[in-house]
Scaffold this motif. Structure first.
Motif, PDB file in Angstrom:
ATOM      1  N   MET A   1       0.858  -1.297   0.017  1.00 40.43           N
ATOM      2  CA  MET A   1       0.052  -0.128   0.016  1.00 40.43           C
ATOM      3  C   MET A   1       0.942   1.286  -0.149  1.00 40.43           C
ATOM      4  O   MET A   1       0.625   2.249  -0.770  1.00 40.43           O
ATOM      5  N   TRP A   2       2.163   1.332   0.675  1.00 36.21           N
ATOM      6  CA  TRP A   2       2.915   2.510   0.742  1.00 36.21           C
ATOM      7  C   TRP A   2       3.326   2.747  -0.627  1.00 36.21           C
ATOM      8  O   TRP A   2       3.462   3.700  -1.071  1.00 36.21           O
ATOM      9  N   ILE A   3       3.966   1.523  -0.993  1.00 31.36           N
ATOM     10  CA  ILE A   3       4.757   1.494  -2.364  1.00 31.36           C
ATOM     11  C   ILE A   3       3.639   2.373  -3.427  1.00 31.36           C
ATOM     12  O   ILE A   3       4.069   3.340  -4.289  1.00 31.36           O
ATOM     13  N   VAL A   4       2.486   1.869  -3.551  1.00 32.63           N
ATOM     14  CA  VAL A   4       1.651   2.313  -4.623  1.00 32.63           C
ATOM     15  C   VAL A   4       1.306   3.795  -4.454  1.00 32.63           C
ATOM     16  O   VAL A   4       1.351   4.615  -5.154  1.00 32.63           O
ATOM     17  N   PHE A   5       0.666   3.871  -3.010  1.00 34.35           N
ATOM     18  CA  PHE A   5       0.062   5.385  -3.051  1.00 34.35           C
ATOM     19  C   PHE A   5       0.965   6.425  -2.617  1.00 34.35           C
ATOM     20  O   PHE A   5       0.681   7.318  -3.138  1.00 34.35           O
ATOM     21  N   PHE A   6       1.997   5.895  -1.818  1.00 35.04           N
ATOM     22  CA  PHE A   6       3.288   6.784  -1.304  1.00 35.04           C
ATOM     23  C   PHE A   6       3.859   7.511  -2.565  1.00 35.04           C
ATOM     24  O   PHE A   6       4.038   8.620  -3.023  1.00 35.04           O
ATOM     25  N   THR A   7       4.336   6.426  -3.498  1.00 36.80           N
ATOM     26  CA  THR A   7       5.039   6.628  -4.680  1.00 36.80           C
ATOM     27  C   THR A   7       4.195   7.476  -5.752  1.00 36.80           C
ATOM     28  O   THR A   7       4.623   8.630  -6.307  1.00 36.80           O
TER      29      THR A   7
ATOM     30  N   MET B   1       9.510  22.937   3.218  1.00 33.83           N
ATOM     31  CA  MET B   1       9.664  23.060   4.641  1.00 33.83           C
ATOM     32  C   MET B   1       9.435  21.642   5.241  1.00 33.83           C
ATOM     33  O   MET B   1      10.423  21.469   6.342  1.00 33.83           O
ATOM     34  N   PRO B   2       8.529  20.862   5.253  1.00 34.16           N
ATOM     35  CA  PRO B   2       8.475  19.701   5.994  1.00 34.16           C
ATOM     36  C   PRO B   2       9.600  18.877   5.877  1.00 34.16           C
ATOM     37  O   PRO B   2       9.854  18.026   7.009  1.00 34.16           O
ATOM     38  N   MET B   3      10.610  18.693   4.924  1.00 35.06           N
ATOM     39  CA  MET B   3      11.719  18.013   4.881  1.00 35.06           C
ATOM     40  C   MET B   3      12.569  18.480   6.015  1.00 35.06           C
ATOM     41  O   MET B   3      13.583  17.746   6.255  1.00 35.06           O
ATOM     42  N   ALA B   4      12.581  19.758   6.353  1.00 37.05           N
ATOM     43  CA  ALA B   4      13.402  20.145   7.494  1.00 37.05           C
ATOM     44  C   ALA B   4      12.871  19.530   8.788  1.00 37.05           C
ATOM     45  O   ALA B   4      13.964  19.635   9.909  1.00 37.05           O
TER      46      ALA B   4
ATOM     47  N   GLY C   1       3.611  10.828   5.470  1.00 33.72           N
ATOM     48  CA  GLY C   1       4.610  10.572   4.294  1.00 33.72           C
ATOM     49  C   GLY C   1       4.696  11.451   3.159  1.00 33.72           C
ATOM     50  O   GLY C   1       5.692  12.025   2.914  1.00 33.72           O
ATOM     51  N   LEU C   2       3.465  11.690   2.375  1.00 28.50           N
ATOM     52  CA  LEU C   2       3.418  12.661   1.586  1.00 28.50           C
ATOM     53  C   LEU C   2       3.361  14.184   1.870  1.00 28.50           C
ATOM     54  O   LEU C   2       4.331  14.754   1.214  1.00 28.50           O
ATOM     55  N   TRP C   3       3.087  14.367   3.036  1.00 27.48           N
ATOM     56  CA  TRP C   3       3.162  15.565   3.785  1.00 27.48           C
ATOM     57  C   TRP C   3       4.836  16.175   3.782  1.00 27.48           C
ATOM     58  O   TRP C   3       5.365  17.150   3.474  1.00 27.48           O
ATOM     59  N   ILE C   4       5.711  15.045   4.383  1.00 27.12           N
ATOM     60  CA  ILE C   4       7.024  15.439   4.330  1.00 27.12           C
ATOM     61  C   ILE C   4       7.830  15.084   2.668  1.00 27.12           C
ATOM     62  O   ILE C   4       8.561  16.219   2.596  1.00 27.12           O
ATOM     63  N   TRP C   5       7.518  14.329   1.935  1.00 24.72           N
ATOM     64  CA  TRP C   5       8.361  14.037   0.853  1.00 24.72           C
ATOM     65  C   TRP C   5       7.859  14.861  -0.547  1.00 24.72           C
ATOM     66  O   TRP C   5       8.713  14.634  -1.438  1.00 24.72           O
ATOM     67  N   THR C   6       6.574  15.437  -0.264  1.00 19.09           N
ATOM     68  CA  THR C   6       6.240  15.794  -1.736  1.00 19.09           C
ATOM     69  C   THR C   6       7.150  16.961  -2.016  1.00 19.09           C
ATOM     70  O   THR C   6       7.361  17.271  -3.332  1.00 19.09           O
ATOM     71  N   GLY C   7       7.608  17.733  -0.999  1.00 20.74           N
ATOM     72  CA  GLY C   7       8.358  18.729  -1.350  1.00 20.74           C
ATOM     73  C   GLY C   7       9.784  18.586  -2.213  1.00 20.74           C
ATOM     74  O   GLY C   7      10.058  19.043  -2.798  1.00 20.74           O
ATOM     75  N   PHE C   8      10.312  17.616  -1.701  1.00 21.71           N
ATOM     76  CA  PHE C   8      11.353  16.788  -2.194  1.00 21.71           C
ATOM     77  C   PHE C   8      11.134  16.878  -3.712  1.00 21.71           C
ATOM     78  O   PHE C   8      12.142  16.854  -4.740  1.00 21.71           O
TER      79      PHE C   8
ATOM     80  N   THR D   1      13.327   6.482  -6.165  1.00 21.09           N
ATOM     81  CA  THR D   1      14.152   6.980  -4.959  1.00 21.09           C
ATOM     82  C   THR D   1      12.772   6.737  -3.878  1.00 21.09           C
ATOM     83  O   THR D   1      13.030   6.289  -2.750  1.00 21.09           O
ATOM     84  N   MET D   2      11.689   7.033  -4.494  1.00 19.97           N
ATOM     85  CA  MET D   2      10.630   6.976  -3.095  1.00 19.97           C
ATOM     86  C   MET D   2      10.166   5.802  -2.805  1.00 19.97           C
ATOM     87  O   MET D   2       9.993   5.474  -1.960  1.00 19.97           O
ATOM     88  N   ALA D   3      10.330   4.745  -3.879  1.00 18.08           N
ATOM     89  CA  ALA D   3      10.200   3.395  -3.690  1.00 18.08           C
ATOM     90  C   ALA D   3      11.108   2.655  -2.612  1.00 18.08           C
ATOM     91  O   ALA D   3      10.611   2.028  -1.698  1.00 18.08           O
ATOM     92  N   VAL D   4      12.116   2.992  -3.094  1.00 20.21           N
ATOM     93  CA  VAL D   4      13.210   2.510  -2.063  1.00 20.21           C
ATOM     94  C   VAL D   4      12.953   2.959  -0.697  1.00 20.21           C
ATOM     95  O   VAL D   4      13.260   2.297   0.490  1.00 20.21           O
ATOM     96  N   ASN D   5      12.835   4.478  -0.565  1.00 21.68           N
ATOM     97  CA  ASN D   5      12.612   5.052   0.835  1.00 21.68           C
ATOM     98  C   ASN D   5      11.350   4.334   1.716  1.00 21.68           C
ATOM     99  O   ASN D   5      11.283   4.022   2.655  1.00 21.68           O
ATOM    100  N   VAL D   6      10.368   4.054   0.748  1.00 18.93           N
ATOM    101  CA  VAL D   6       9.262   3.548   1.425  1.00 18.93           C
ATOM    102  C   VAL D   6       8.974   2.122   1.717  1.00 18.93           C
ATOM    103  O   VAL D   6       8.348   1.648   2.706  1.00 18.93           O
ATOM    104  N   LEU D   7      10.036   1.371   0.965  1.00 15.91           N
ATOM    105  CA  LEU D   7      10.327  -0.049   1.433  1.00 15.91           C
ATOM    106  C   LEU D   7      10.757  -0.073   2.723  1.00 15.91           C
ATOM    107  O   LEU D   7      10.373  -1.064   3.438  1.00 15.91           O
ATOM    108  N   LYS D   8      11.835   0.807   3.135  1.00 15.68           N
ATOM    109  CA  LYS D   8      12.312   0.828   4.543  1.00 15.68           C
ATOM    110  C   LYS D   8      11.767   1.810   5.581  1.00 15.68           C
ATOM    111  O   LYS D   8      12.083   2.204   6.485  1.00 15.68           O
ATOM    112  N   ILE D   9      10.405   2.208   5.309  1.00 15.50           N
ATOM    113  CA  ILE D   9       9.872   3.095   6.003  1.00 15.50           C
ATOM    114  C   ILE D   9       9.567   2.528   7.445  1.00 15.50           C
ATOM    115  O   ILE D   9       9.369   1.246   7.802  1.00 15.50           O
TER     116      ILE D   9
END
Length: 289
Positions: free
Chosen positions: A69-75, A104-107, A164-171, A220-228
């Motif tokens: 679910m994280w991989i599909v919807f987060f990515t 800013m959330p990435m900070a 997760g979306l709130w944090i990584w969307t800015g990146f 990049t997002m897929a790798v990050n979310v696999l180890k969330i």
């Protein structure tokens, strides 16, 4: 003589890096693989028992489902929202300020973000004072408060994914914005002059031109979310059907003290990451040719 001096300088610069790479990456990886075939205390050989547990236990099956679910919807969410914001922010007058706010959330550390959103999602029964922002808004409008983090398995998992979306969307937006600015303006104007509307310009010009960058961000997002781990650990600790692979590995290692199972789960997680890395490397080699 000259070649010998070059070899000495190469050994001098590469040697320390290889030493620390072996000490902190290669050796622990080999040791983890060996421990995955050992028992709870890594004293007896148990064969594939730990891997059978990793692929058959209810907790691990829940973890696989949630990671999917994280991989599909987060990515999809981070890439699509990042692309949308990259295009829209480029058109506003105060572009730098808007990008800074979105980024800013990435900070904020992931642990800090988990604590913040845990308070926002906080739930109290109807009639009690709501300290959670979302439930305070619902009750003020006459609705029942919702247990955002305890009603599963869909609501609470999507609540965590949203953090997760709130944090990584800015990146994603920053990377995709750089690619968007690299598109020749003449190409965009030529499409509009030929009668293409904004959707057609996006579909036939912007999207194909940005496809390599989108692929990089997606992998990049897929790798990050696999180890969330951080968000889940802080907000639910895997309870209420929100368990993920990395959090389960942590529990087996430090809570249940089962080093064999923890090592097997680590190996499984490593194997799951390999295909994503392989696709990324293959794509990069294709671009270089």
């Amino acid at each position: 003589m000259y070649n010998k001096n070059i070899k000495k300088w190469v050994a001098l610069f590469i040697g320390p890096a290889l030493f620390f790479l072996t000490l902190f990456l290669i050796y622990p990886s080999i040791q983890t693989f060996i421990f995955s075939f050992m028992g709870r205390r890594s004293e007896e050989f148990v064969g594939l028992d730990n891997f059978i547990y990793a692929f058959t236990s209810r907790a691990m099956l829940t973890s696989f489902r949630n990671n999917l679910m994280w991989i599909v919807f987060f990515t999809f969410g981070t890439v699509s929202l990042g692309l949308l914001m990259a295009i829209l922010v480029d058109k506003v007058k105060y572009e730098k300020i808007a990008k800074s706010i979105i980024f800013m959330p990435m900070a904020v550390s992931f642990v800090g973000a988990g604590v913040i959103w845990k308070f926002i999602y906080d739930y109290k029964p109807m009639g009690a004072n709501q300290i959670g922002l979302l439930n305070q808004i619902l009750t003020s409008l006459g609705f029942q408060p919702k247990g955002w983090l305890i009603q599963g398995p869909l609501m609470n998992n999507f609540a965590l994914i949203f953090v997760g979306l709130w944090i990584w969307t800015g990146f994603s937006m920053v990377i995709l914005s750089a690619a968007y600015k690299g598109i020749p303006k003449d190409l965009l104007e030529a499409g509009r002059v030929d009668g293409a509307n904004e959707w057609q310009v996006f579909r036939h010009i912007i999207l194909p031109y940005m496809k390599p960058t989108i692929a990089v961000v997606a992998t990049t997002m897929a790798v990050n979310v696999l180890k969330i781990f951080d968000i889940v650990y802080v907000m639910t600790n895997g309870n209420y059907g929100t368990e993920v692979i990395a959090n389960r590995m942590y529990k087996e290692m430090f809570q249940y003290r089962n080093y064999g199972r923890a090592s097997a789960i680590a190996v499984v997680l490593f194997v799951l990451v390999i295909p994503v890395i392989f696709m990324n490397v293959k794509r990069m080699r294709g671009e270089d040719q």
